[in-house]
Design an enzyme around this catalytic site. Structure first.
Site, mmCIF file in Angstrom:
data_model
loop_
_atom_site.group_PDB
_atom_site.id
_atom_site.type_symbol
_atom_site.label_atom_id
_atom_site.label_comp_id
_atom_site.label_asym_id
_atom_site.label_seq_id
_atom_site.Cartn_x
_atom_site.Cartn_y
_atom_site.Cartn_z
ATOM 1 N N MET A 1 51.904 -17.766 -20.364
ATOM 2 C CA MET A 1 51.186 -16.343 -20.441
ATOM 3 C C MET A 1 50.679 -15.936 -21.614
ATOM 4 S SD MET A 1 51.223 -14.762 -16.549
ATOM 5 C CE MET A 1 53.176 -14.489 -16.465
ATOM 6 N N GLN B 1 57.228 -23.338 -25.111
ATOM 7 C CA GLN B 1 55.676 -24.016 -24.453
ATOM 8 C C GLN B 1 54.663 -23.853 -26.268
ATOM 9 O OE1 GLN B 1 51.560 -22.731 -23.096
ATOM 10 N NE2 GLN B 1 51.589 -24.396 -21.214
ATOM 11 N N CYS C 1 45.143 -24.640 -22.255
ATOM 12 C CA CYS C 1 44.660 -23.136 -22.251
ATOM 13 C C CYS C 1 42.934 -23.723 -22.821
ATOM 14 C CB CYS C 1 45.162 -22.501 -23.594
ATOM 15 S SG CYS C 1 44.382 -20.721 -24.140
ATOM 16 N N LYS D 1 51.570 -28.954 -19.783
ATOM 17 C CA LYS D 1 51.103 -28.544 -18.833
ATOM 18 C C LYS D 1 49.445 -28.508 -18.742
ATOM 19 C CE LYS D 1 50.785 -23.615 -16.337
ATOM 20 N NZ LYS D 1 48.862 -23.556 -16.138
ATOM 21 N N HIS E 1 47.842 -27.488 -13.434
ATOM 22 C CA HIS E 1 46.715 -26.435 -12.708
ATOM 23 C C HIS E 1 45.271 -27.136 -12.073
ATOM 24 C CE1 HIS E 1 44.579 -22.113 -13.602
ATOM 25 N NE2 HIS E 1 44.366 -22.136 -13.089
ATOM 26 N N ASN F 1 49.820 -26.023 -10.416
ATOM 27 C CA ASN F 1 50.587 -23.932 -10.881
ATOM 28 C C ASN F 1 48.507 -24.074 -10.778
ATOM 29 O OD1 ASN F 1 48.665 -22.830 -13.507
ATOM 30 N ND2 ASN F 1 50.259 -21.697 -11.406
ATOM 31 N N GLY F 2 47.976 -22.407 -9.888
ATOM 32 C CA GLY F 2 46.701 -22.531 -9.186
ATOM 33 C C GLY F 2 46.410 -21.829 -8.146
ATOM 34 N N GLY F 3 46.140 -20.465 -8.444
ATOM 35 C CA GLY F 3 45.418 -19.653 -6.905
ATOM 36 C C GLY F 3 46.639 -19.575 -5.898
ATOM 37 N N GLY G 1 51.677 -17.613 -11.437
ATOM 38 C CA GLY G 1 51.286 -17.020 -13.106
ATOM 39 C C GLY G 1 50.623 -15.218 -12.440
#
Length: 343
Positions: free
Chosen positions: A18, A70, A100, A139, A171, A211-213, A239
């Site tokens: 992040m 990363q 991103c 990612k 994600h 990843n995500g939610g 995250g």
């Protein structure tokens, strides 16, 4: 557990990279909560590493392995050079950011926009693999804008596999390059968890994480199980939930790595961080550089708001030291005692 058993960050549990959040101080704190989770650096651009003339700033880290560097970049030679530096600086894996959606990365043709350029991604992965002995992962999102072509995602992941990549963290949302802010991009595009499972079905021998939610490590375990006719995934990445309520990470070692060591209390976690804070201050650092990452430690607890407010108001002051953290902790303990007496 020895490092070799971790395989790569698409297995088990990881904390998402992040920007402006998962710096070295954050990772030291998170490592106090979990011994085994993969921790990521913020995204670092190849240009910053090559031309920034400050490798300790961009590559420096504590003994927080397993830890992932990363990278943001599109030039294969530059990615290979920076990946090699990352390995030399002690990182256990290199990850390429293809997720991103911010204007900053779009203007430099890196991040999520690389999903439309799978050849650049595969060439970058191949170049990095030739330079390092550690895993190389990617990612990414599952698509761009209003694209609903699952076969395009299949081709994208297939190219990474052909290039020798070791895993992909997906994600499970599209990235909208126009019309949505980075924050909205984490919330507005619909989640398609089934797409991630279908990718695993297509490439059963390749490491795939989701990843995500995902709100908690416990709920993430569902993705490591088969769902109807779709296969289990290999890994889970959290995250914002892990950053805003970091004590969630205290359950990771038991849930994902069968480590039954006693889980430390919030106060024990905090006190174990004291030597690092003191060392940082003695080296000329500022308290708020560390304390901003621990604001959520008492999230949802009696005194949690008092803790957050006191740190926020006092850690920035000139000469602020460890006594600020100790006073904030005392406010939490006083509030807990007050509530116990009232009941």
């Amino acid at each position: 557990m020895s490092l070799i058993e971790y395989k790569n960050s698409a297995h088990g549990f990881s904390v998402a990279p992040m920007l402006d959040w998962t710096d070295r101080h954050c990772r030291v704190f998170h490592r106090k909560l979990t011994r085994h989770a993969w921790l990521y650096s913020e995204m670092v651009t190849t240009g910053a590493i090559i031309y920034g003339n400050n490798l300790p700033r961009f590559l420096g880290h504590e003994f927080d392995e397993p830890v992932v560097l990363q990278l943001g970049g599109a030039d294969a030679l530059e990615l290979a050079h920076c990946a090699k530096l990352g390995e030399e600086w002690g990182y256990n894996e290199i990850n390429l950011n293809v997720g991103c959606p911010s204007d900053r990365v779009q203007n430099n043709m890196i991040g999520a926009c690389l999903m439309d350029h799978p050849k650049i991604v595969s060439e970058g992965v191949d170049a990095m693999k030739q330079k390092v002995s550690i895993p190389v992962t990617v990612k990414s999102r599952i698509g761009l804008d209003d694209n609903e072509d699952f076969n395009k995602l299949v081709d994208f992941v297939g190219g990474i596999i052909e290039a020798g990549g070791n895993g992909v963290i997906l994600h499970a949302r599209n990235a909208w390059l126009q019309g949505l802010s980075p924050k909205e991009n984490r919330e507005v595009p619909p989640l398609r968890y089934d797409w991630v499972r279908r990718i695993k079905q297509t490439f059963p021998d390749f490491s795939i994480a989701i990843n995500g939610g995902i709100a908690t490590p416990e709920s993430g375990l569902d993705f490591l199980k088969n769902e109807q006719d779709l296969p289990a995934l290999d890994g889970v990445m959290l995250g914002r939930a892990a950053y805003e309520n970091p004590y969630l990470l205290s359950s990771v070692d038991n849930l994902y790595y069968q480590d039954n060591a006693p889980i430390p209390s919030r106060q024990q976690v905090l006190e174990s961080l004291y030597p690092y804070i003191e060392s940082h201050l003695q080296d000329g650092g500022k308290l708020h550089q560390v304390s901003r990452h621990i604001l959520g430690l008492f999230h949802g607890m009696p005194g949690g708001r008092l803790w957050r407010r006191y740190l926020s108001e006092n850690a920035f002051k000139e000469g602020a030291g460890l006594e600020v953290v100790e006073t904030a902790l005392q406010k939490v303990n006083d509030e807990i005692y007050r509530m116990e007496q009232a009941s």
